[in-house]
Design an enzyme around this catalytic site. Structure first.
Site, PDB file in Angstrom:
ATOM      1  N   ARG A   1      25.352 -40.809 -52.746  1.00  0.00           N
ATOM      2  CA  ARG A   1      23.892 -40.697 -52.615  1.00  0.00           C
ATOM      3  C   ARG A   1      23.447 -39.233 -52.661  1.00  0.00           C
ATOM      4  NH1 ARG A   1      21.432 -43.987 -47.659  1.00  0.00           N
ATOM      5  NH2 ARG A   1      22.174 -42.176 -46.508  1.00  0.00           N
TER       6      ARG A   1
ATOM      7  N   LYS B   1      17.465 -39.124 -50.646  1.00  0.00           N
ATOM      8  CA  LYS B   1      17.386 -38.591 -49.280  1.00  0.00           C
ATOM      9  C   LYS B   1      17.079 -37.095 -49.360  1.00  0.00           C
ATOM     10  CE  LYS B   1      19.633 -39.334 -44.829  1.00  0.00           C
ATOM     11  NZ  LYS B   1      18.475 -39.968 -44.187  1.00  0.00           N
TER      12      LYS B   1
ATOM     13  N   GLU C   1       9.591 -49.473 -46.154  1.00  0.00           N
ATOM     14  CA  GLU C   1      10.571 -49.225 -45.094  1.00  0.00           C
ATOM     15  C   GLU C   1       9.920 -48.490 -43.946  1.00  0.00           C
ATOM     16  OE1 GLU C   1      13.764 -46.477 -45.935  1.00  0.00           O
ATOM     17  OE2 GLU C   1      12.588 -45.446 -47.457  1.00  0.00           O
TER      18      GLU C   1
HETATM   19  N1  PLP Z   1      15.493 -45.080 -44.745  1.00  0.00           N
HETATM   20  C1  PLP Z   1      15.260 -43.803 -44.424  1.00  0.00           C
HETATM   21  C2  PLP Z   1      13.955 -43.210 -44.814  1.00  0.00           C
HETATM   22  C3  PLP Z   1      16.248 -43.060 -43.755  1.00  0.00           C
HETATM   23  O1  PLP Z   1      16.027 -41.781 -43.426  1.00  0.00           O
HETATM   24  C4  PLP Z   1      17.456 -43.681 -43.405  1.00  0.00           C
HETATM   25  C5  PLP Z   1      18.490 -42.931 -42.710  1.00  0.00           C
HETATM   26  O2  PLP Z   1      19.402 -42.428 -43.268  1.00  0.00           O
HETATM   27  C6  PLP Z   1      17.651 -45.019 -43.764  1.00  0.00           C
HETATM   28  C7  PLP Z   1      16.649 -45.683 -44.424  1.00  0.00           C
HETATM   29  C8  PLP Z   1      18.928 -45.702 -43.455  1.00  0.00           C
HETATM   30  O3  PLP Z   1      19.947 -45.313 -44.339  1.00  0.00           O
HETATM   31  P1  PLP Z   1      21.468 -45.347 -43.923  1.00  0.00           P
HETATM   32  O4  PLP Z   1      21.765 -46.729 -43.493  1.00  0.00           O
HETATM   33  O5  PLP Z   1      22.206 -44.983 -45.153  1.00  0.00           O
HETATM   34  O6  PLP Z   1      21.628 -44.376 -42.821  1.00  0.00           O
HETATM   35  C1  COI Z   2      19.847 -41.254 -40.423  1.00  0.00           C
HETATM   36  O1  COI Z   2      19.690 -42.385 -40.010  1.00  0.00           O
HETATM   37  O2  COI Z   2      20.983 -40.779 -40.576  1.00  0.00           O
HETATM   38  C2  COI Z   2      18.743 -40.385 -40.793  1.00  0.00           C
HETATM   39  O3  COI Z   2      18.988 -39.462 -41.493  1.00  0.00           O
HETATM   40  C3  COI Z   2      17.389 -40.591 -40.293  1.00  0.00           C
HETATM   41  C4  COI Z   2      16.812 -39.286 -39.789  1.00  0.00           C
HETATM   42  C5  COI Z   2      15.346 -39.299 -39.932  1.00  0.00           C
HETATM   43  C6  COI Z   2      17.249 -39.021 -38.392  1.00  0.00           C
END
Ligand code: PLP
Ligand code: COI
Length: 356
Positions: free
Chosen positions: A86, A189, A225
Site C-alpha cells: 500500500r 494513505k 468510511e
Molecule cells: N481508513 C482510514 C482512513 C484509515 O486511516 C485506516 C487506518 O489505517 C483504515 C481505514 C484502516 O486500515 P487498516 O486496517 O489497514 O489499518
Molecule cells: C491506523 O489505524 O493505523 C491509522 O493509521 C489511523 C490513524 C488515523 C491513527
C-alpha cells in the site's frame, strides 16, 4: 543484556493512542536516484529544509501496523506485506520513489527489535504501534517532486484508539464536509487526506461522537468510511456487507475480517455501495475496523439532524446509552485479536514473526 519485552516501567493497561518516545528509529534516504542502506538512529527530531515539499504540498505518505507480543514471547506482525504494498501505491500516486519491500521490512523489524522493552507484554491489552512514513524533503519552491526522500519507521506503545477500553460501542456523526473526491487520493494513505479531516473530526466530537463518518462526495448518499477506519455492516438477512468505493482506504483489517467472516463464521459477504438512509433500518450490527480501531461496534449515527440507533427495532431507542455489543462484532473481534496475538491459528500466512 537485560533487555526484555515490556521491560519499561509503564502502566500498559492505562495507555491510550498517544505518542510515547521510544529509544530508536529507522531512517533511510533516497537521493540521486537510489536508496541508501538505512539504519537505526537515536533522535526523534528531524532537521528539515524549510522548502521541503512534504511541508508545503503534502508530498507524504505513511502506514500503520501493530506488533503484538504472543503468550510464548514471540513478537508478531499482521500482514506487513500489505502495508508495504500500500505504501508503494501511495508513493506512485504522489510521485515519490517506492520503498522496496526488503527495505520496508528491514526498517520495521529493526524498529521493533531495537525497542523491545517498549513492546507491551502479552495480556496487557496494549500493543506496539509501528508507523512507517515516506516524506519528500530538500530545497524546493515550485510544485514539483522533492529532490530527496526520507523513509522513517518509529514505534510507540499504544492502547485503544477510541477512549473506551476493550470492545465498547462508539458513535459516529456524518460529516457535512467530504473526505475525498472520486478519482482523488482517498484510496491512498497520504497525509493530505487527514489534514482535511481534522475539522470534521472536531465537529463530530463536539456532537458527542468518537469521529466523523463520510458519505460519498458525488451523491452524499453511500457510506464511504470513518476518519480512521473502514465500515462493516451486518444486514438483517445475515450477510456482512462493506462499502465498495474508490475513495476509501483499502483497509488490511477489513479485507481480513471479510475473509474470516466467510471462512470461519460461514457468513455471506458482499462489497457493494451501501445507501445509508435507505438501508439503515436493515442494519443489525455495525462496526468500524482498522489497525488502530481494531473492531469497534457502532451503536448510533448522527445524520439529517438526529441520532439514529443501530437496530433500534430490536434494541429500543437507547439514544443516550452506550448500546450493546452485537454477537457478530464480538465474534469478529475475538477472532481477529486471537489471530493477531498468536492465540488462534490461521491458515493464510498472515502472521510474520519479527526476528529478535
Ligand atoms: N481508513 C482510514 C482512513 C484509515 O486511516 C485506516 C487506518 O489505517 C483504515 C481505514 C484502516 O486500515 P487498516 O486496517 O489497514 O489499518
Ligand atoms: C491506523 O489505524 O493505523 C491509522 O493509521 C489511523 C490513524 C488515523 C491513527
Amino acid at each position: 543484556m537485560n533487555r526484555k519485552i515490556g521491560g519499561k516501567a509503564l502502566n500498559w493497561s492505562e495507555l491510550g493512542f498517544e505518542y510515547v518516545k521510544t529509544d530508536r528509529r529507522f531512517s533511510a534516504r533516497w537521493r540521486d536516484g537510489q536508496w541508501d542502506e538505512g539504519g537505526m538512529i537515536d533522535s526523534e527530531i528531524m532537521p528539515l529544509h524549510e522548502g521541503s515539499p512534504a511541508l508545503h504540498y503534502a508530498q507524504e505518505c505513511f502506514e500503520g501496523m501493530k506488533a503484538q507480543c504472543a503468550r510464548d514471547g514471540r513478537v508478531l506482525l499482521f500482514r506487513p506485506d500489505l502495508n508495504s504494498e500500500r505504501m508503494k501505491q501511495a508513493a506512485g500516486r504522489l510521485l515519490m520513489p517506492q520503498v522496496p519491500t526488503e527495505l520496508f521490512m528491514r526498517g520495521v523489524d529493526a524498529a521493533v527489535r531495537e525497542n523491545i522493552e517498549w513492546i507491551p507484554p502479552f495480556g496487557s491489552g496494549a500493543s506496539l504501534y509501528v508507523r512507517p512514513m515516506l516524506i519528500g524533503v530538500g530545497e524546493n519552491l515550485g510544485l514539483r517532486p522533492a529532490p530527496e526522500f526520507e523513509f522513517r519507521v518509529f514505534v510507540s506503545p499504544v492502547g485503544p484508539y477510541y477512549k473506551q477500553a476493550g470492545l465498547a460501542p462508539i458513535a459516529l456523526a456524518v460529516s457535512e464536509m467530504d473526505r475525498a473526491a472520486p478519482h482523488g487520493t482517498g484510496n491512498f494513505k497520504v497525509g493530505a487526506n487527514y489534514a482535511g479531516g481534522l475539522l470534521a473530526t472536531r465537529k463530530a466530537q463536539q456532537q458527542g461522537a468518537s469521529e466523523a463518518l463520510y458519505l460519498d462526495a458525488a451523491e452524499n448518499r453511500y457510506i464511504d468510511e470513518a476518519g480512521s477506519a473502514n465500515i462493516l455492516v451486518v444486514m438483517r438477512n445475515g450477510s456482512l456487507v462493506t462499502p465498495r468505493s474508490s475513495a476509501i482506504l483499502p483497509s488490511v483489517t477489513r479485507r481480513s475480517i471479510m475473509q474470516l467472516a466467510a471462512d470461519r463464521l460461514g457468513m455471506p459477504i458482499a462489497e457493494r455501495p451501501i445507501d445509508l438512509r435507505a438501508e439503515f433500518d436493515d442494519f443489525v450490527e455495525m462496526g468500524a475496523c482498522g489497525t488502530a480501531a481494531v473492531v469497534s461496534p457502532i451503536a448510533r449515527i448522527w445524520f439529517d439532524g438526529a441520532w439514529h440507533v443501530v437496530n433500534r427495532r430490536e434494541l429500543g431507542d437507547d439514544i443516550g446509552g452506550s448500546g450493546t455489543v452485537g454477537p457478530v462484532m464480538q465474534e469478529l473481534y475475538d477472532l481477529l485479536v486471537g489471530i493477531l496475538q498468536g492465540e488462534i491459528a490461521e491458515q493464510y500466512g498472515w502472521i510474520r514473526e519479527v526476528p529478535l
